[in-house]
Motif scaffolding. Sequence first.
Motif, PDB file in Angstrom:
ATOM      1  N   THR A  28      34.855  30.166  61.146  1.00  0.00           N
ATOM      2  CA  THR A  28      34.771  28.926  60.229  1.00  0.00           C
ATOM      3  C   THR A  28      33.316  28.557  59.969  1.00  0.00           C
ATOM      4  O   THR A  28      32.408  29.147  60.847  1.00  0.00           O
ATOM      5  CB  THR A  28      35.324  27.737  60.953  1.00  0.00           C
ATOM      6  OG1 THR A  28      34.786  27.270  62.259  1.00  0.00           O
ATOM      7  CG2 THR A  28      36.699  28.348  61.456  1.00  0.00           C
ATOM      8  N   GLU A  29      33.168  27.631  59.042  1.00  0.00           N
ATOM      9  CA  GLU A  29      31.591  27.226  58.652  1.00  0.00           C
ATOM     10  C   GLU A  29      31.119  26.607  59.766  1.00  0.00           C
ATOM     11  O   GLU A  29      29.914  26.785  60.324  1.00  0.00           O
ATOM     12  CB  GLU A  29      31.884  26.124  57.716  1.00  0.00           C
ATOM     13  CG  GLU A  29      30.692  25.586  57.085  1.00  0.00           C
ATOM     14  CD  GLU A  29      30.672  24.526  55.883  1.00  0.00           C
ATOM     15  OE1 GLU A  29      30.580  23.356  56.325  1.00  0.00           O
ATOM     16  OE2 GLU A  29      31.310  25.105  54.905  1.00  0.00           O
ATOM     17  N   LEU A  40      30.407  27.001  53.355  1.00  0.00           N
ATOM     18  CA  LEU A  40      31.290  28.021  52.740  1.00  0.00           C
ATOM     19  C   LEU A  40      32.269  26.973  51.633  1.00  0.00           C
ATOM     20  O   LEU A  40      33.249  26.503  51.999  1.00  0.00           O
ATOM     21  CB  LEU A  40      32.238  28.603  53.698  1.00  0.00           C
ATOM     22  CG  LEU A  40      31.794  29.258  54.887  1.00  0.00           C
ATOM     23  CD1 LEU A  40      32.496  29.645  55.810  1.00  0.00           C
ATOM     24  CD2 LEU A  40      30.847  30.273  54.374  1.00  0.00           C
ATOM     25  N   LYS A  47      31.634  32.403  47.838  1.00  0.00           N
ATOM     26  CA  LYS A  47      30.391  32.119  47.902  1.00  0.00           C
ATOM     27  C   LYS A  47      29.890  31.652  49.277  1.00  0.00           C
ATOM     28  O   LYS A  47      30.493  30.900  49.876  1.00  0.00           O
ATOM     29  CB  LYS A  47      30.010  31.166  46.689  1.00  0.00           C
ATOM     30  CG  LYS A  47      30.256  31.446  45.341  1.00  0.00           C
ATOM     31  CD  LYS A  47      29.890  30.331  44.358  1.00  0.00           C
ATOM     32  CE  LYS A  47      30.472  30.901  42.837  1.00  0.00           C
ATOM     33  NZ  LYS A  47      30.109  29.783  41.961  1.00  0.00           N
ATOM     34  N   ILE A  48      28.750  31.829  49.449  1.00  0.00           N
ATOM     35  CA  ILE A  48      28.085  31.164  50.563  1.00  0.00           C
ATOM     36  C   ILE A  48      26.772  30.781  50.429  1.00  0.00           C
ATOM     37  O   ILE A  48      25.932  31.458  49.701  1.00  0.00           O
ATOM     38  CB  ILE A  48      27.720  32.306  51.805  1.00  0.00           C
ATOM     39  CG1 ILE A  48      28.990  33.248  52.050  1.00  0.00           C
ATOM     40  CG2 ILE A  48      27.029  31.792  53.029  1.00  0.00           C
ATOM     41  CD1 ILE A  48      28.772  34.391  53.146  1.00  0.00           C
ATOM     42  N   ARG A  83      26.884  35.883  47.175  1.00  0.00           N
ATOM     43  CA  ARG A  83      28.229  36.501  47.489  1.00  0.00           C
ATOM     44  C   ARG A  83      28.118  37.548  48.128  1.00  0.00           C
ATOM     45  O   ARG A  83      27.450  38.699  47.867  1.00  0.00           O
ATOM     46  CB  ARG A  83      28.834  36.732  45.762  1.00  0.00           C
ATOM     47  CG  ARG A  83      29.099  35.692  45.068  1.00  0.00           C
ATOM     48  CD  ARG A  83      29.617  36.092  43.556  1.00  0.00           C
ATOM     49  NE  ARG A  83      29.937  35.267  42.908  1.00  0.00           N
ATOM     50  CZ  ARG A  83      31.112  34.424  42.560  1.00  0.00           C
ATOM     51  NH1 ARG A  83      32.248  34.975  43.474  1.00  0.00           N
ATOM     52  NH2 ARG A  83      31.654  33.538  42.158  1.00  0.00           N
ATOM     53  N   VAL A  91      35.603  34.989  51.599  1.00  0.00           N
ATOM     54  CA  VAL A  91      35.199  33.634  51.689  1.00  0.00           C
ATOM     55  C   VAL A  91      36.091  32.723  50.869  1.00  0.00           C
ATOM     56  O   VAL A  91      36.117  32.756  49.780  1.00  0.00           O
ATOM     57  CB  VAL A  91      33.699  33.736  51.239  1.00  0.00           C
ATOM     58  CG1 VAL A  91      33.074  32.473  51.577  1.00  0.00           C
ATOM     59  CG2 VAL A  91      32.601  34.768  51.915  1.00  0.00           C
ATOM     60  N   GLU A  92      36.570  31.993  51.718  1.00  0.00           N
ATOM     61  CA  GLU A  92      37.253  30.880  51.290  1.00  0.00           C
ATOM     62  C   GLU A  92      36.772  29.453  51.741  1.00  0.00           C
ATOM     63  O   GLU A  92      35.567  29.408  52.755  1.00  0.00           O
ATOM     64  CB  GLU A  92      38.805  30.803  51.899  1.00  0.00           C
ATOM     65  CG  GLU A  92      39.547  32.096  51.768  1.00  0.00           C
ATOM     66  CD  GLU A  92      40.769  32.066  52.201  1.00  0.00           C
ATOM     67  OE1 GLU A  92      41.836  32.103  51.550  1.00  0.00           O
ATOM     68  OE2 GLU A  92      40.934  32.080  53.474  1.00  0.00           O
ATOM     69  N   LYS A  93      37.180  28.266  51.340  1.00  0.00           N
ATOM     70  CA  LYS A  93      36.484  26.909  51.611  1.00  0.00           C
ATOM     71  C   LYS A  93      36.848  26.918  53.147  1.00  0.00           C
ATOM     72  O   LYS A  93      37.716  26.878  53.719  1.00  0.00           O
ATOM     73  CB  LYS A  93      37.113  26.028  50.852  1.00  0.00           C
ATOM     74  CG  LYS A  93      36.427  24.625  51.216  1.00  0.00           C
ATOM     75  CD  LYS A  93      37.109  23.495  50.207  1.00  0.00           C
ATOM     76  CE  LYS A  93      36.675  22.250  50.548  1.00  0.00           C
ATOM     77  NZ  LYS A  93      35.144  22.226  50.200  1.00  0.00           N
ATOM     78  N   SER A  95      35.918  28.798  55.603  1.00  0.00           N
ATOM     79  CA  SER A  95      36.264  29.833  56.571  1.00  0.00           C
ATOM     80  C   SER A  95      35.707  31.331  55.950  1.00  0.00           C
ATOM     81  O   SER A  95      35.785  31.336  54.730  1.00  0.00           O
ATOM     82  CB  SER A  95      37.741  30.141  57.130  1.00  0.00           C
ATOM     83  OG  SER A  95      38.453  30.371  56.012  1.00  0.00           O
ATOM     84  N   LEU A  96      35.469  32.174  56.798  1.00  0.00           N
ATOM     85  CA  LEU A  96      35.180  33.657  56.322  1.00  0.00           C
ATOM     86  C   LEU A  96      35.874  34.799  57.380  1.00  0.00           C
ATOM     87  O   LEU A  96      35.947  34.545  58.554  1.00  0.00           O
ATOM     88  CB  LEU A  96      33.514  33.906  56.602  1.00  0.00           C
ATOM     89  CG  LEU A  96      32.711  35.170  56.310  1.00  0.00           C
ATOM     90  CD1 LEU A  96      31.366  34.995  55.620  1.00  0.00           C
ATOM     91  CD2 LEU A  96      32.895  36.487  57.305  1.00  0.00           C
TER      92      LEU A  96
END
Length: 252
Positions: free
Chosen positions: A101-102, A141, A146-147, A171, A227-229, A231-232
């Motif tokens: 997670t972020e 995130l 995108k990061i 990205r 990559v999702e909001k 979490s990666l």
Amino acid sequence: MQDEHNLEEKVLSQGAEMMVSQGLDEVEKIDINVQTDLFKILQGQADGVLFAGEGLVIQEDIRVQEIKLQTDSIDINPLTALFGKIELNESVNAVGHIVVTEVDINRAFTSDLIRTQMQNLELNVDGDIVSFEPQKIQVFLPGEGKIECKGKVLLKEMGNTRPFAYTALIRPRTHSQPAMVESFNCTEGEGISIELITALMQKAKELMNLPSLKWEDMAFKIKDIKVEKGSLTLMVETQVKQIPASITELSL
């Protein structure tokens, strides 16, 4: 017969779960399913092992939200297996995913382990060595693949040291596109030269294109990154030499 089969799997699986849990600083949930039966155990075989865990703290502040791996069929030591300890006679292939997670990522950047590895990063800029001493790094995130990174560093070049802050939007590479830098902005300091930006972007490319990461005797080959909001997710393949008994190091 099915009940006996389930009992054998349960005994081996619980033994493996206990062995792995003892090597973790923290764990919310761990589930290891050794897919075998007594006849196969005596032959030193198993159809596979499913390893799944949530909230694993590997060392200090290195946390993984979720990990799931499924191995191919394996050769095991039948003597140790009968006592609930899984020892592999040969390495085995596995596929799965790792989720961080972020919060996990930013927590890792504050750990002594990561901070030590990131001290005095050096770049070769047209024959001159320029070093960065990271002071602060934050990762966001926002989703859409995108990061976002924000950081402060001490920039050491030509005998001078000065503070420098930046924001970057990147990205990571996926199976369908290469790693990309969408934006890079100086937010504090006098800015940096084009030559230094070029060297910095090359270093960023190398880091984003890392083919694998290591965890004990396992080298994870990164097949895809999602990559999702917040979490990666890393889709990985690996060759497992042993079921981890103690987890002491996670490094790139």
